[in-house]
Motif scaffolding. Sequence first.
Motif, PDB file in Angstrom:
ATOM      1  N   ILE A 181      28.291  40.761  37.758  1.00 18.22           N
ATOM      2  CA  ILE A 181      28.834  41.355  36.529  1.00 18.22           C
ATOM      3  C   ILE A 181      28.203  40.705  35.279  1.00 18.22           C
ATOM      4  O   ILE A 181      27.962  41.364  34.276  1.00 18.22           O
ATOM      5  N   VAL A 182      27.879  39.411  35.412  1.00 10.19           N
ATOM      6  CA  VAL A 182      27.238  38.691  34.297  1.00 10.19           C
ATOM      7  C   VAL A 182      25.777  39.151  34.169  1.00 10.19           C
ATOM      8  O   VAL A 182      25.282  39.409  33.066  1.00 10.19           O
ATOM      9  N   ILE A 183      25.128  39.286  35.318  1.00  7.86           N
ATOM     10  CA  ILE A 183      23.723  39.741  35.302  1.00  7.86           C
ATOM     11  C   ILE A 183      23.650  41.142  34.672  1.00  7.86           C
ATOM     12  O   ILE A 183      22.795  41.419  33.827  1.00  7.86           O
ATOM     13  N   GLU A 184      24.589  41.995  35.075  1.00  5.70           N
ATOM     14  CA  GLU A 184      24.606  43.373  34.546  1.00  5.70           C
ATOM     15  C   GLU A 184      24.818  43.388  33.033  1.00  5.70           C
ATOM     16  O   GLU A 184      24.165  44.134  32.300  1.00  5.70           O
ATOM     17  N   ALA A 185      25.739  42.547  32.582  1.00  6.07           N
ATOM     18  CA  ALA A 185      26.046  42.517  31.138  1.00  6.07           C
ATOM     19  C   ALA A 185      24.816  42.052  30.352  1.00  6.07           C
ATOM     20  O   ALA A 185      24.502  42.590  29.282  1.00  6.07           O
TER      21      ALA A 185
ATOM     22  N   ARG B 187      22.554  44.288  27.695  1.00  5.75           N
ATOM     23  CA  ARG B 187      22.256  43.824  26.327  1.00  5.75           C
ATOM     24  C   ARG B 187      20.740  43.741  26.117  1.00  5.75           C
ATOM     25  O   ARG B 187      20.220  44.104  25.058  1.00  5.75           O
ATOM     26  N   ALA B 188      20.029  43.284  27.153  1.00  4.90           N
ATOM     27  CA  ALA B 188      18.565  43.167  27.044  1.00  4.90           C
ATOM     28  C   ALA B 188      17.938  44.549  26.843  1.00  4.90           C
ATOM     29  O   ALA B 188      16.995  44.714  26.068  1.00  4.90           O
ATOM     30  N   ASP B 189      18.495  45.543  27.545  1.00  8.86           N
ATOM     31  CA  ASP B 189      17.959  46.903  27.441  1.00  8.86           C
ATOM     32  C   ASP B 189      18.071  47.461  26.031  1.00  8.86           C
ATOM     33  O   ASP B 189      17.316  48.345  25.639  1.00  8.86           O
ATOM     34  N   HIS B 190      19.030  46.939  25.272  1.00  8.63           N
ATOM     35  CA  HIS B 190      19.169  47.416  23.897  1.00  8.63           C
ATOM     36  C   HIS B 190      17.914  47.088  23.090  1.00  8.63           C
ATOM     37  O   HIS B 190      17.469  47.866  22.237  1.00  8.63           O
TER      38      HIS B 190
ATOM     39  N   THR C 144      22.660  35.078  21.684  1.00  8.28           N
ATOM     40  CA  THR C 144      23.193  36.418  21.962  1.00  8.28           C
ATOM     41  C   THR C 144      23.639  36.561  23.417  1.00  8.28           C
ATOM     42  O   THR C 144      24.723  37.066  23.705  1.00  8.28           O
ATOM     43  N   PHE C 145      22.782  36.094  24.330  1.00  7.82           N
ATOM     44  CA  PHE C 145      23.091  36.274  25.758  1.00  7.82           C
ATOM     45  C   PHE C 145      24.202  35.338  26.224  1.00  7.82           C
ATOM     46  O   PHE C 145      24.919  35.643  27.156  1.00  7.82           O
ATOM     47  N   GLY C 146      24.335  34.209  25.543  1.00  2.42           N
ATOM     48  CA  GLY C 146      25.425  33.290  25.875  1.00  2.42           C
ATOM     49  C   GLY C 146      26.773  33.945  25.627  1.00  2.42           C
ATOM     50  O   GLY C 146      27.692  33.866  26.446  1.00  2.42           O
TER      51      GLY C 146
END
Length: 394
Positions: A46-50, A54-57, A272-274
Motif C-alpha cells: 500500500i505504501v509502494i502504491e501510494a 504520487r510519482a506518476d503525477h 514529498t514521498f515521506g
Amino acid sequence: MEYDFDKVEDRHNTNSVKWDFNKSKFGEENIIPMWIADMDFKVPEIVIEAIKKRADHGVFGYTAPKESYYNSVINWMDKHHNFKVEKQWICPAPAVVPALYWIVQSYTEKGDKVIIQPPVYHRFKGAIEDNQRIVVENPLKLVDGRYYMDFDDLEKKIDSKVKLLFLCSPHNPVGRVWTKEELKRLGEICLKNNIIVVADEIHSDLVFQGYKHVAFPNAGEGFANNTIICTAPTKTFNIAGLQVCNIIIPNKSLREEFLHTLKINAMGDLNTFGMVALEAAYNEGESWYSEVLKYIQDNFNFLNNYLKEHLPKIKVIKAEATYLAWVDFTALGMTDEELRDFLLKNAKVAFNDGYIFGKTGQGFQRVNLACSRSILKEALVRITNAISNAGKNI
Ligand SMILES: Cc1ncc(COP(=O)(O)O)c(C=O)c1O
C-alpha cells in the motif's frame, strides 16, 4: 501470512548504507551486514502504491503536510499508544537525529549538562557533545540478565547545570520496554529538578507480545508539559530513507522554542514521498505491521534457540522490543578490537560494536534481526564455524 518475509530482497546497488558501503566502513565486502537499524524487508504494498501514484503525477515542487497527514499521526498515536495528541503539538521534521541536535540547541546553553542512560543509542552522545554540552552518564544496571534504571545514581548526578534527560523508550540497544512505574519515577525526579525529558519513542511500535509501551506523557501527572516526544513511522515501516518524523511537544512555550530553532536553522520542507508514505503506512499498514512484528519476534526466538543449542556461552539479553538483539560475547575472551576483527574477518558478519553505546557495552554486539531468517541462520552458522576453526571451545 499475507507477506513473505522469508524472501530475500537483494539490496545491493540501491545506495543502501547497510549493503553498499561495507568496504569503506569495515574494509570488507562479502559480509552479512546486520548493523545499522533498518529492515531488509519490502515495505507494505500500500505504501509502494501510494508512492508510485504520487510519482506518476510527475511534478515535485515544494510540499507541506495537510490535515490528513496530521490526522494519520493523531490516529496512530491514539490507537497504538493511547496517546491523545493535538494537531498543534506536532512538529514534523525530516528525522529524529537532527531533531535531537535542535532540541539540545533549543533548551540548553554551551556547558550545560544532559543525562543519558548508557548503554544507549550512540547518537544521543553526539547530539550533546557536538553542541559543546556535557554528557552526564546514568548507566543502566544489569541484574540477572535484565536492565534497570538506577534512580539513586540519577539523583546523585543531578545538579543545576543539568537541563535535559534523553530517555530511550523502548530502549536501544538493551530492548527494555519501560514500565509505567519506572517512567513515573524517572519523570518525577526530572520534574522536581526542572529537567526536560526528551523521550525518543522511535521504537515504540515494535513492542513484543506481553509488553506494553507507555507513552511518556501518560506515565504521570504533569509529564506532558515537561516532555519532548520523538516519534516516527520510519523504524516501524522501514522508510528511514524517506526522511519523515514527528516531534510532539504539548507545552506551548517549549514548542515555540523548538520551532524557533528550526526557523533559525532554515529547516526546509518535508520530503514529498515521506509524507505520502507516512499517511499510507499509518492509515493502511496495519496488517503488514502486525506480521512484521511477529516475524521479528520469531527471529529473536530463533537466535535464542540457536545460541542455546550451538553456542551456549554466548548470551542474548531477552528482548521486549525493537529488532535489535543485544548479545554478550564476553565468553570469547576477546578485547573489543579482537572481537570486531574476528566477526568481520573470520565470520564475515558485521554487527554494531557494543562499546559505541557506552563503556558498559564492552564485549557486547548489537545484532539487527530485521532480516530474512535464512540470512540470520547463515550469519549464525558463520560465527559457529569461525569459533570452531579458531579452536575455541565454548
Ligand atoms: C533511539 C533512536 N533514535 C533515533 C534513531 C534514528 O532516527 P532517524 O533516522 O529518524 O534520525 C534511531 C535509529 O536507530 C534510534 O534507534
